[in-house]
Design a protein around this motif. Structure first.
Motif, mmCIF file in Angstrom:
data_model
loop_
_atom_site.group_PDB
_atom_site.id
_atom_site.type_symbol
_atom_site.label_atom_id
_atom_site.label_comp_id
_atom_site.label_asym_id
_atom_site.label_seq_id
_atom_site.Cartn_x
_atom_site.Cartn_y
_atom_site.Cartn_z
ATOM 1 N N GLN A 99 -6.100 -2.313 -3.009
ATOM 2 C CA GLN A 99 -5.042 -1.926 -2.068
ATOM 3 C C GLN A 99 -4.900 -3.030 -1.027
ATOM 4 O O GLN A 99 -5.895 -3.622 -0.611
ATOM 5 C CB GLN A 99 -5.374 -0.625 -1.354
ATOM 6 C CG GLN A 99 -5.449 0.581 -2.246
ATOM 7 C CD GLN A 99 -5.809 1.832 -1.463
ATOM 8 O OE1 GLN A 99 -6.025 1.800 -0.255
ATOM 9 N NE2 GLN A 99 -5.868 2.945 -2.156
ATOM 10 N N THR A 102 8.087 6.744 6.838
ATOM 11 C CA THR A 102 7.214 6.172 5.829
ATOM 12 C C THR A 102 7.819 6.508 4.488
ATOM 13 O O THR A 102 8.060 7.669 4.194
ATOM 14 C CB THR A 102 5.786 6.749 5.918
ATOM 15 O OG1 THR A 102 5.259 6.450 7.203
ATOM 16 C CG2 THR A 102 4.902 6.130 4.842
ATOM 17 N N ASN A 116 2.376 -1.206 2.291
ATOM 18 C CA ASN A 116 1.111 -0.841 1.658
ATOM 19 C C ASN A 116 1.272 -0.932 0.151
ATOM 20 O O ASN A 116 2.135 -0.267 -0.421
ATOM 21 C CB ASN A 116 0.711 0.581 2.045
ATOM 22 C CG ASN A 116 0.498 0.702 3.532
ATOM 23 O OD1 ASN A 116 -0.344 0.019 4.094
ATOM 24 N ND2 ASN A 116 1.276 1.548 4.170
ATOM 25 N N SER A 173 7.305 6.281 0.436
ATOM 26 C CA SER A 173 6.305 6.085 -0.618
ATOM 27 C C SER A 173 7.005 6.113 -1.960
ATOM 28 O O SER A 173 7.749 7.045 -2.248
ATOM 29 C CB SER A 173 5.257 7.199 -0.577
ATOM 30 O OG SER A 173 4.621 7.218 0.673
ATOM 31 N N THR A 192 -2.627 -3.958 2.703
ATOM 32 C CA THR A 192 -1.660 -3.627 3.743
ATOM 33 C C THR A 192 -1.214 -4.929 4.395
ATOM 34 O O THR A 192 -2.048 -5.737 4.802
ATOM 35 C CB THR A 192 -2.265 -2.693 4.812
ATOM 36 O OG1 THR A 192 -2.687 -1.492 4.180
ATOM 37 C CG2 THR A 192 -1.229 -2.364 5.889
#
Length: 163
Positions: free
Chosen positions: A63, A141, A75, A143, A65
């Motif tokens: 992962q 946000t 992200n 996603s 960021t």
């Protein structure tokens, strides 16, 4: 005038745009690769600078960021491949623009100032996404995974997912 992948074309003459810092890697978990536009690949580490044309790839446990200079947070989840194709922010005489190409995997982002003009765009194999916002608005946000699921959370206009 055209700008694509760091090449500016104006009246038949072509010149490379200068290499510009567009952000920093803020956090890395697991195995993640960072490949520069010059094709030099390294292990991604927190604090590493990010430039237009960089390619980021995460393994099954990885992962990343990234914090971009306009305040966008991006992200990148496990098994994801992202090309930072275009990023123009605060360059005299050039309109602001960001284009990220995500060819596989999952990601989420909180739009920064580029979203105020609708200049933040993400391309995926299943849809194009244009982030939109306004000054003083609440952060959203967004996603997205490339299995077709998408969600936007927040109270501002944030991202627009056509479809």
């Amino acid at each position: 005038m055209l700008v694509a992948s760091g090449i500016q074309v104006d009246s038949g003459a072509a010149m490379a745009l200068p290499v510009e810092l567009i952000g920093h890697i803020q956090r890395v978990i697991g195995c993640c690769a960072l490949t520069r536009a010059s094709c030099v690949a390294t292990q991604a580490v927190a604090g590493a600078p990010i430039y237009r044309g960089d390619v980021l790839e995460t393994d099954a446990d990885g992962q990343i960021t990234i914090c971009f200079i306009d305040g966008t947070f991006f992200n990148i989840a496990c098994s994801t491949h992202v090309v930072l194709s275009e990023f123009v922010f605060d360059v005299e005489g050039m309109p602001p623009a960001a284009l990220f190409d995500v060819t596989r995997g999952s990601f989420s982002f909180v739009p920064g100032r580029l979203a105020e003009t609708g200049a933040l765009q993400l391309n995926t194999p299943i849809a194009g996404i244009r982030a939109r916002g306004h000054a003083g608005g609440d952060a959203d946000t967004c996603s997205i995974d490339l299995l077709g699921r998408a969600a936007c959370r927040g109270r501002g206009p944030g991202c627009h997912i056509p479809g």
